[in-house]
Design a protein around this motif. Structure first.
Motif, PDB file in Angstrom:
ATOM      1  N   PHE A 220      22.630  23.016  -8.041  1.00 25.74           N
ATOM      2  CA  PHE A 220      21.468  22.226  -8.454  1.00 25.74           C
ATOM      3  C   PHE A 220      21.913  21.055  -9.324  1.00 25.74           C
ATOM      4  O   PHE A 220      21.465  19.926  -9.135  1.00 25.74           O
ATOM      5  CB  PHE A 220      20.451  23.080  -9.215  1.00 25.74           C
ATOM      6  CG  PHE A 220      19.254  22.286  -9.650  1.00 25.74           C
ATOM      7  CD1 PHE A 220      18.169  22.136  -8.798  1.00 25.74           C
ATOM      8  CD2 PHE A 220      19.219  21.659 -10.889  1.00 25.74           C
ATOM      9  CE1 PHE A 220      17.066  21.372  -9.188  1.00 25.74           C
ATOM     10  CE2 PHE A 220      18.129  20.896 -11.278  1.00 25.74           C
ATOM     11  CZ  PHE A 220      17.052  20.757 -10.424  1.00 25.74           C
TER      12      PHE A 220
ATOM     13  N   CYS B 261      23.378  18.384  -7.178  1.00 24.85           N
ATOM     14  CA  CYS B 261      22.304  17.664  -6.473  1.00 24.85           C
ATOM     15  C   CYS B 261      21.582  16.711  -7.425  1.00 24.85           C
ATOM     16  O   CYS B 261      21.293  15.563  -7.076  1.00 24.85           O
ATOM     17  CB  CYS B 261      21.305  18.648  -5.866  1.00 24.85           C
ATOM     18  SG  CYS B 261      21.923  19.538  -4.428  1.00 24.85           S
ATOM     19  N   GLN B 262      21.307  17.192  -8.624  1.00 18.27           N
ATOM     20  CA  GLN B 262      20.634  16.370  -9.622  1.00 18.27           C
ATOM     21  C   GLN B 262      21.494  15.151  -9.984  1.00 18.27           C
ATOM     22  O   GLN B 262      20.988  14.033 -10.098  1.00 18.27           O
ATOM     23  CB  GLN B 262      20.336  17.221 -10.852  1.00 18.27           C
ATOM     24  CG  GLN B 262      19.255  16.682 -11.737  1.00 18.27           C
ATOM     25  CD  GLN B 262      18.855  17.702 -12.791  1.00 18.27           C
ATOM     26  OE1 GLN B 262      19.703  18.383 -13.368  1.00 18.27           O
ATOM     27  NE2 GLN B 262      17.561  17.805 -13.038  1.00 18.27           N
TER      28      GLN B 262
ATOM     29  N   VAL C 215      17.553  15.672  -5.681  1.00 20.14           N
ATOM     30  CA  VAL C 215      16.528  16.715  -5.819  1.00 20.14           C
ATOM     31  C   VAL C 215      15.182  16.073  -5.510  1.00 20.14           C
ATOM     32  O   VAL C 215      14.865  14.987  -5.985  1.00 20.14           O
ATOM     33  CB  VAL C 215      16.536  17.332  -7.234  1.00 20.14           C
ATOM     34  CG1 VAL C 215      15.407  18.329  -7.396  1.00 20.14           C
ATOM     35  CG2 VAL C 215      17.886  17.989  -7.515  1.00 20.14           C
ATOM     36  N   TRP C 216      14.390  16.744  -4.703  1.00 21.99           N
ATOM     37  CA  TRP C 216      13.175  16.139  -4.164  1.00 21.99           C
ATOM     38  C   TRP C 216      12.074  17.186  -4.065  1.00 21.99           C
ATOM     39  O   TRP C 216      12.334  18.356  -3.806  1.00 21.99           O
ATOM     40  CB  TRP C 216      13.499  15.570  -2.780  1.00 21.99           C
ATOM     41  CG  TRP C 216      12.374  14.989  -2.017  1.00 21.99           C
ATOM     42  CD1 TRP C 216      11.718  13.823  -2.273  1.00 21.99           C
ATOM     43  CD2 TRP C 216      11.773  15.520  -0.831  1.00 21.99           C
ATOM     44  NE1 TRP C 216      10.749  13.601  -1.327  1.00 21.99           N
ATOM     45  CE2 TRP C 216      10.774  14.629  -0.429  1.00 21.99           C
ATOM     46  CE3 TRP C 216      11.993  16.666  -0.067  1.00 21.99           C
ATOM     47  CZ2 TRP C 216       9.980  14.827   0.702  1.00 21.99           C
ATOM     48  CZ3 TRP C 216      11.206  16.871   1.055  1.00 21.99           C
ATOM     49  CH2 TRP C 216      10.221  15.962   1.418  1.00 21.99           C
TER      50      TRP C 216
ATOM     51  N   THR D  60       9.864  21.641  -8.014  1.00 25.10           N
ATOM     52  CA  THR D  60      10.996  21.812  -8.905  1.00 25.10           C
ATOM     53  C   THR D  60      11.815  20.532  -9.032  1.00 25.10           C
ATOM     54  O   THR D  60      12.343  20.028  -8.055  1.00 25.10           O
ATOM     55  CB  THR D  60      11.910  22.943  -8.414  1.00 25.10           C
ATOM     56  OG1 THR D  60      12.292  22.667  -7.071  1.00 25.10           O
ATOM     57  CG2 THR D  60      11.195  24.269  -8.430  1.00 25.10           C
ATOM     58  N   LEU D  61      11.899  20.044 -10.247  1.00 20.66           N
ATOM     59  CA  LEU D  61      12.729  18.871 -10.542  1.00 20.66           C
ATOM     60  C   LEU D  61      13.762  19.155 -11.622  1.00 20.66           C
ATOM     61  O   LEU D  61      14.679  18.382 -11.809  1.00 20.66           O
ATOM     62  CB  LEU D  61      11.851  17.693 -10.965  1.00 20.66           C
ATOM     63  CG  LEU D  61      11.000  17.083  -9.852  1.00 20.66           C
ATOM     64  CD1 LEU D  61      10.042  16.045 -10.417  1.00 20.66           C
ATOM     65  CD2 LEU D  61      11.882  16.468  -8.774  1.00 20.66           C
TER      66      LEU D  61
ATOM     67  N   ALA E 100      13.788  25.247 -11.044  1.00 23.23           N
ATOM     68  CA  ALA E 100      14.479  25.751  -9.855  1.00 23.23           C
ATOM     69  C   ALA E 100      14.841  27.224 -10.007  1.00 23.23           C
ATOM     70  O   ALA E 100      14.686  28.014  -9.076  1.00 23.23           O
ATOM     71  CB  ALA E 100      15.726  24.919  -9.577  1.00 23.23           C
TER      72      ALA E 100
ATOM     73  N   TYR F 265      14.781  25.016  -4.457  1.00 24.52           N
ATOM     74  CA  TYR F 265      14.523  23.596  -4.661  1.00 24.52           C
ATOM     75  C   TYR F 265      14.803  22.896  -3.343  1.00 24.52           C
ATOM     76  O   TYR F 265      15.294  23.511  -2.392  1.00 24.52           O
ATOM     77  CB  TYR F 265      15.361  23.020  -5.819  1.00 24.52           C
ATOM     78  CG  TYR F 265      16.850  23.113  -5.647  1.00 24.52           C
ATOM     79  CD1 TYR F 265      17.573  22.066  -5.090  1.00 24.52           C
ATOM     80  CD2 TYR F 265      17.547  24.243  -6.048  1.00 24.52           C
ATOM     81  CE1 TYR F 265      18.947  22.148  -4.934  1.00 24.52           C
ATOM     82  CE2 TYR F 265      18.910  24.327  -5.910  1.00 24.52           C
ATOM     83  CZ  TYR F 265      19.605  23.281  -5.345  1.00 24.52           C
ATOM     84  OH  TYR F 265      20.958  23.366  -5.199  1.00 24.52           O
TER      85      TYR F 265
ATOM     86  N   ILE G 179      16.081  19.171  -1.241  1.00 21.56           N
ATOM     87  CA  ILE G 179      16.635  17.824  -1.209  1.00 21.56           C
ATOM     88  C   ILE G 179      16.210  17.212   0.122  1.00 21.56           C
ATOM     89  O   ILE G 179      15.864  17.928   1.062  1.00 21.56           O
ATOM     90  CB  ILE G 179      18.175  17.786  -1.358  1.00 21.56           C
ATOM     91  CG1 ILE G 179      18.863  18.325  -0.114  1.00 21.56           C
ATOM     92  CG2 ILE G 179      18.618  18.524  -2.607  1.00 21.56           C
ATOM     93  CD1 ILE G 179      20.322  17.968  -0.033  1.00 21.56           C
TER      94      ILE G 179
END
Length: 163
Positions: free
Chosen positions: A109, A112-113, A118-119, A130-131, A136, A142, A144
């Protein structure tokens, strides 16, 4: 929910392992081919290697003679083939998505962040919105949507993932 007895089956831990499911094997599709723009397959595979830490194989060629790369998911039982093809629009989003399973959820995560991918799918905010890492972890998933060049941040392909 257990279909046989109509009762809820509790999770043993926050990673989603259910009692008596230890050691189970992956079910579902063994492989999927995703068309991608010419010149992007190698960097798409690099994204999966660096962000999800999935093993990859470069530069297989298909019948068309164009390059493709292979991404092996965490357990190696499933493959994602990224096949370069003419006429693929990077920003196409037909709503298809992949559900992927990873080993290092929190670190993934964070990667990705860091990539800014993250989407939240506006169609499914009732399921997950979840951001942050805390959200998450709480929701146990979460999403993407964008696969980007890990160096430049350039959009390579739009393909939704539920992680």
């Amino acid at each position: 929910m257990c279909k046989t007895c109509k009762t809820r089956v509790p999770l043993r831990d926050r990673n989603g392992v259910r009692p008596l499911s230890e050691g189970s094997t992956a079910l579902g599709l063994a492989a999927v081919t995703v068309r991608c723009p010419i010149g992007t397959a190698r960097n798409i595979a690099k994204f999966y290697l660096e962000v999800f830490q999935f093993p990859i194989q470069y530069e297989h060629r298909c019948a068309s003679g164009l390059p493709r790369t292979t991404v092996l998911t965490t357990n190696g039982a499933q493959h994602i083939y990224f096949q370069e093809a003419e006429g693929v629009d990077v920003k196409d989003d037909n709503g298809e998505h992949l559900a992927i399973y990873i080993g290092d959820y929190e670190e993934c995560f964070k990667r990705c962040q860091k990539q800014g991918v993250v989407w939240v799918n506006p169609r499914f905010t009732h399921l997950d919105n979840t951001l942050t890492l805390e959200e998450a972890v709480e929701s146990r998933n979460y999403r993407i949507r964008d696969i980007v060049d890990t160096v430049t941040g350039k959009l390579l392909l739009r393909l939704q993932h539920e992680v």
